[in-house]
Write a protein that holds these residues in place. Structure first.
Motif, PDB file in Angstrom:
ATOM      1  N   ASN A 119      60.412  48.741  51.348  1.00 52.76           N
ATOM      2  CA  ASN A 119      60.034  47.323  51.384  1.00 52.76           C
ATOM      3  C   ASN A 119      58.537  47.215  51.107  1.00 52.76           C
ATOM      4  O   ASN A 119      57.783  48.143  51.406  1.00 52.76           O
ATOM      5  N   VAL A 120      58.114  46.078  50.560  1.00 52.50           N
ATOM      6  CA  VAL A 120      56.672  45.851  50.376  1.00 52.50           C
ATOM      7  C   VAL A 120      56.332  44.470  50.942  1.00 52.50           C
ATOM      8  O   VAL A 120      57.245  43.703  51.263  1.00 52.50           O
ATOM      9  N   THR A 121      55.045  44.201  51.060  1.00 51.34           N
ATOM     10  CA  THR A 121      54.646  42.871  51.539  1.00 51.34           C
ATOM     11  C   THR A 121      54.016  42.115  50.387  1.00 51.34           C
ATOM     12  O   THR A 121      53.079  42.618  49.762  1.00 51.34           O
ATOM     13  N   GLY A 122      54.556  40.935  50.109  1.00 55.30           N
ATOM     14  CA  GLY A 122      54.005  40.179  48.985  1.00 55.30           C
ATOM     15  C   GLY A 122      54.574  38.781  48.938  1.00 55.30           C
ATOM     16  O   GLY A 122      55.274  38.343  49.852  1.00 55.30           O
ATOM     17  N   ASP A 123      54.265  38.095  47.836  1.00 56.07           N
ATOM     18  CA  ASP A 123      54.751  36.730  47.672  1.00 56.07           C
ATOM     19  C   ASP A 123      56.157  36.768  47.058  1.00 56.07           C
ATOM     20  O   ASP A 123      56.346  37.332  45.981  1.00 56.07           O
ATOM     21  N   PRO A 124      57.146  36.172  47.735  1.00 52.56           N
ATOM     22  CA  PRO A 124      58.528  36.317  47.262  1.00 52.56           C
ATOM     23  C   PRO A 124      58.777  35.724  45.864  1.00 52.56           C
ATOM     24  O   PRO A 124      59.506  36.313  45.073  1.00 52.56           O
ATOM     25  N   VAL A 125      58.158  34.573  45.579  1.00 50.84           N
ATOM     26  CA  VAL A 125      58.398  33.943  44.265  1.00 50.84           C
ATOM     27  C   VAL A 125      57.799  34.808  43.166  1.00 50.84           C
ATOM     28  O   VAL A 125      58.414  35.082  42.120  1.00 50.84           O
ATOM     29  N   MET A 126      56.572  35.271  43.410  1.00 51.16           N
ATOM     30  CA  MET A 126      55.903  36.097  42.391  1.00 51.16           C
ATOM     31  C   MET A 126      56.634  37.426  42.197  1.00 51.16           C
ATOM     32  O   MET A 126      56.772  37.909  41.082  1.00 51.16           O
ATOM     33  N   MET A 127      57.085  38.015  43.314  1.00 55.30           N
ATOM     34  CA  MET A 127      57.753  39.314  43.195  1.00 55.30           C
ATOM     35  C   MET A 127      59.053  39.193  42.414  1.00 55.30           C
ATOM     36  O   MET A 127      59.411  40.063  41.637  1.00 55.30           O
ATOM     37  N   ARG A 128      59.764  38.078  42.599  1.00 56.80           N
ATOM     38  CA  ARG A 128      61.010  37.876  41.849  1.00 56.80           C
ATOM     39  C   ARG A 128      60.684  37.743  40.363  1.00 56.80           C
ATOM     40  O   ARG A 128      61.366  38.286  39.499  1.00 56.80           O
ATOM     41  N   MET A 129      59.606  37.029  40.080  1.00 61.77           N
ATOM     42  CA  MET A 129      59.221  36.849  38.679  1.00 61.77           C
ATOM     43  C   MET A 129      58.804  38.189  38.050  1.00 61.77           C
ATOM     44  O   MET A 129      59.122  38.472  36.900  1.00 61.77           O
ATOM     45  N   LEU A 130      58.115  39.003  38.836  1.00 65.19           N
ATOM     46  CA  LEU A 130      57.702  40.326  38.348  1.00 65.19           C
ATOM     47  C   LEU A 130      58.934  41.165  37.984  1.00 65.19           C
ATOM     48  O   LEU A 130      59.061  41.664  36.857  1.00 65.19           O
ATOM     49  N   VAL A 131      59.853  41.253  38.942  1.00 70.50           N
ATOM     50  CA  VAL A 131      61.048  42.071  38.733  1.00 70.50           C
ATOM     51  C   VAL A 131      61.868  41.515  37.565  1.00 70.50           C
ATOM     52  O   VAL A 131      62.388  42.250  36.723  1.00 70.50           O
ATOM     53  N   SER A 132      61.931  40.188  37.485  1.00 72.98           N
ATOM     54  CA  SER A 132      62.711  39.564  36.425  1.00 72.98           C
ATOM     55  C   SER A 132      62.124  39.884  35.042  1.00 72.98           C
ATOM     56  O   SER A 132      62.862  40.200  34.102  1.00 72.98           O
ATOM     57  N   ASN A 133      60.804  39.836  34.929  1.00 78.84           N
ATOM     58  CA  ASN A 133      60.184  40.152  33.629  1.00 78.84           C
ATOM     59  C   ASN A 133      60.376  41.616  33.258  1.00 78.84           C
ATOM     60  O   ASN A 133      60.626  41.940  32.100  1.00 78.84           O
ATOM     61  N   VAL A 151      57.700  40.119  53.935  1.00 82.61           N
ATOM     62  CA  VAL A 151      58.280  41.438  53.658  1.00 82.61           C
ATOM     63  C   VAL A 151      59.359  41.255  52.595  1.00 82.61           C
ATOM     64  O   VAL A 151      60.215  40.379  52.712  1.00 82.61           O
ATOM     65  N   ILE A 152      59.264  42.048  51.543  1.00 90.47           N
ATOM     66  CA  ILE A 152      60.224  41.922  50.439  1.00 90.47           C
ATOM     67  C   ILE A 152      61.080  43.181  50.399  1.00 90.47           C
ATOM     68  O   ILE A 152      60.538  44.293  50.330  1.00 90.47           O
ATOM     69  N   GLN A 153      62.369  42.998  50.415  1.00 90.90           N
ATOM     70  CA  GLN A 153      63.272  44.155  50.268  1.00 90.90           C
ATOM     71  C   GLN A 153      63.426  44.402  48.774  1.00 90.90           C
ATOM     72  O   GLN A 153      64.274  43.803  48.100  1.00 90.90           O
ATOM     73  N   LEU A 154      62.574  45.259  48.270  1.00 90.02           N
ATOM     74  CA  LEU A 154      62.464  45.429  46.828  1.00 90.02           C
ATOM     75  C   LEU A 154      63.762  45.939  46.194  1.00 90.02           C
ATOM     76  O   LEU A 154      64.143  45.498  45.100  1.00 90.02           O
ATOM     77  N   GLU A 155      64.429  46.827  46.906  1.00 83.97           N
ATOM     78  CA  GLU A 155      65.676  47.388  46.355  1.00 83.97           C
ATOM     79  C   GLU A 155      66.711  46.264  46.179  1.00 83.97           C
ATOM     80  O   GLU A 155      67.349  46.129  45.133  1.00 83.97           O
ATOM     81  N   HIS A 156      66.790  45.445  47.187  1.00 88.78           N
ATOM     82  CA  HIS A 156      67.717  44.314  47.163  1.00 88.78           C
ATOM     83  C   HIS A 156      67.320  43.349  46.041  1.00 88.78           C
ATOM     84  O   HIS A 156      68.155  42.843  45.294  1.00 88.78           O
ATOM     85  N   LEU A 157      66.004  43.128  45.922  1.00 90.24           N
ATOM     86  CA  LEU A 157      65.516  42.193  44.901  1.00 90.24           C
ATOM     87  C   LEU A 157      65.860  42.696  43.498  1.00 90.24           C
ATOM     88  O   LEU A 157      66.329  41.933  42.645  1.00 90.24           O
ATOM     89  N   PHE A 158      65.637  43.994  43.250  1.00 87.45           N
ATOM     90  CA  PHE A 158      65.961  44.554  41.931  1.00 87.45           C
ATOM     91  C   PHE A 158      67.448  44.353  41.615  1.00 87.45           C
ATOM     92  O   PHE A 158      67.812  43.940  40.519  1.00 87.45           O
ATOM     93  N   SER A 163      50.045  30.374  33.908  1.00 89.07           N
ATOM     94  CA  SER A 163      48.965  29.640  34.583  1.00 89.07           C
ATOM     95  C   SER A 163      49.269  29.468  36.057  1.00 89.07           C
ATOM     96  O   SER A 163      48.375  29.535  36.893  1.00 89.07           O
ATOM     97  N   LYS A 164      50.557  29.250  36.361  1.00 91.23           N
ATOM     98  CA  LYS A 164      50.941  29.080  37.766  1.00 91.23           C
ATOM     99  C   LYS A 164      50.599  30.338  38.570  1.00 91.23           C
ATOM    100  O   LYS A 164      50.195  30.271  39.712  1.00 91.23           O
ATOM    101  N   MET A 165      50.786  31.483  37.937  1.00 90.65           N
ATOM    102  CA  MET A 165      50.511  32.746  38.641  1.00 90.65           C
ATOM    103  C   MET A 165      49.035  32.856  39.018  1.00 90.65           C
ATOM    104  O   MET A 165      48.667  33.549  39.940  1.00 90.65           O
TER     105      MET A 165
END
Ligand SMILES: Nc1ncnc2c1ncn2[C@@H]1O[C@H](COP(=O)(O)OP(=O)(O)OP(=O)(O)O)[C@@H](O)[C@H]1O
Ligand SMILES: [Mg+2]
Length: 373
Positions: free
Chosen positions: A248-262, A216-223, A205-207
């Motif tokens: 790198n991509v542009t997005g919401d850092p909290v959401m992107m972490r949750m995406l990668v985590s799932n 800017v999200i450093q996706l490689e680093h995030l993964f 629901s929060k999403m």
């Protein structure tokens, strides 16, 4: 230029530069009580759009001073305007222009010199469709917020039940026979399962509600970061991560972490039965978007049921084989929708699975306060 009619009437933005065409359109629409604003230049059209959003745009595709196709593309690319229907007006009924207009996201077209009843019928149809879409979105928002309220209100009593069971076990374990002890353990496990589901639902629901940041999200680093966090919880497993260089991509850092985590939790969970789990993260690109792929060598799934993967509470594996609440992928899809991206999965039983997600290259997040549908 603005021609005001009654206030509660739908508003139309007419982008046209030929006086006799303007006159003809205005005559039809005015007669039917539409409010009309007119732009004869690209810059005026964008200015009027930013001041107030119309219910529909009538756009002349061929104007000497501007390329209507380009304007159509600009409007449709902007998330704030993309749901406004566009009917393009064209003097050429050649297939190529019509196809191009549709490809750029226009909803319909009318050929000039136009038949007034045809123009009116098309305008009315698209305004009605837009109104219906908006009421569906509103109903969806109410459902999201209902879902949040239920999950939120259930969480507190469930946590109390769980605590009470803990006290029961601590104070009375010795007074229970082995069957009683087993039952209490099952109750405890089940209550933890329900709490996990509720927490997942709240995240989901929060999403839908959460305002978005654009960074800017450093996706490689995030993964890598999320992988290191998750793999520590895996105990004595052998896991190989093949992380290719990612943009790198542009997005919401909290959401992107949750995406990668799932995505990575799934890859780790469904490879649990493998002697050596292998996870590969890579990407490909087209003109406008990146497509990322997270491939594993796990148990896979039956593609016949792939349509169910992204639904809330939908699972293709039983709780006995792999624990879970079936909300993770629904969260991923919500996050990607809010970033104007998409998610899909390919798999084969016993041959692993690949989670794909596409992501626009441009900063194209939904406006911070907008909620996705
Ligand atoms: N990498 C994967 N390999 C095989 N099946 C998968 C994979 N990822 C997802 N699935 C299937 O898709 C279903 C839905 O995934 P989802 O992440 O939404 O739920 P979950 O993992 O069961 O629970 P949770 O909500 O805790 O994530 C899973 O139950 C599983 O059947
Ligand atoms: Mg999951």
């Amino acid at each position: 230029m603005e021609i005001i009619q009654k206030n509660n009437q739908p508003e139309i933005l007419l982008v046209e530069d030929t006086p006799e065409h303007i006159e003809a359109v205005v005559a039809v629409l005015q007669k039917n009580n539409f409010r009309i604003r007119i732009a004869n230049k690209w810059s005026t059209a964008l200015k009027l759009l930013s001041q107030h959003q119309p219910d529909l745009i009538l756009l002349d595709i061929f104007m000497p001073e501007m390329d209507g196709f380009e304007l159509c593309k600009t409007i449709k690319r902007n998330r704030a305007y993309s749901s406004i229907p566009i009917i393009f007006l064209t003097a050429r009924d050649d297939e190529d222009s019509i196809r191009k207009g549709f490809e750029l996201g226009a909803q319909d077209y009318v050929i000039k010199p136009f038949n007034t009843s045809e123009l009116l019928a098309r305008v009315k149809t698209h305004i009605k469709l837009k109104q219906q879409t908006e009421s569906l979105k509103e109903a969806n928002r109410e459902l999201d917020s209902f879902c949040y309220t239920i999950a939120h209100d259930l969480k507190a009593p469930l946590l109390s039940i769980n605590k009470l069971i803990e006290y029961l076990v601590a104070d009375y374990r010795n007074e229970l026979d082995s069957e009683g002890q087993e039952l209490v353990t099952i109750i405890q496990e089940k209550s933890l399962e329900v709490i996990a589901i509720i927490e997942h639902l709240l995240e989901f629901s929060k999403m839908c509600e959460m305002p978005m940041q654009n960074e800017v999200i450093q996706l490689e680093h995030l993964f890598l970061d999320v992988y290191n966090e998750l793999v520590q919880l895996q105990g004595e497993r052998q896991v190989e991560l093949n992380l290719k260089p990612l943009p790198n991509v542009t997005g919401d850092p909290v959401m992107m972490r949750m995406l990668v985590s799932n995505i990575l939790s799934n890859a780790l969970k469904y490879t649990r039965t493998r002697e050596i789990a292998m996870i590969e993260v890579s990407f490909s690109e087209s003109e406008n978007e990146y497509t990322f792929a997270v491939k594993d060598n796990g148990v896979g799934f039956d593609m016949r049921y792939s349509a169910r993967l992204f639904g809330v509470f939908q699972r293709l594996h039983s709780q006995n084989e792999f624990e879970g609440s079936g909300v993770g992928l629904a969260i991923c899809q919500k996050i990607l929708k809010r970033h104007n991206g998409q998610a899909w999965m390919i798999g084969e039983i016993d041959k692993g699975a690949t989670f794909y997600f596409s992501f626009p290259k441009q900063a194209a997040c939904a406006a911070a306060t907008l909620r996705s549908t």
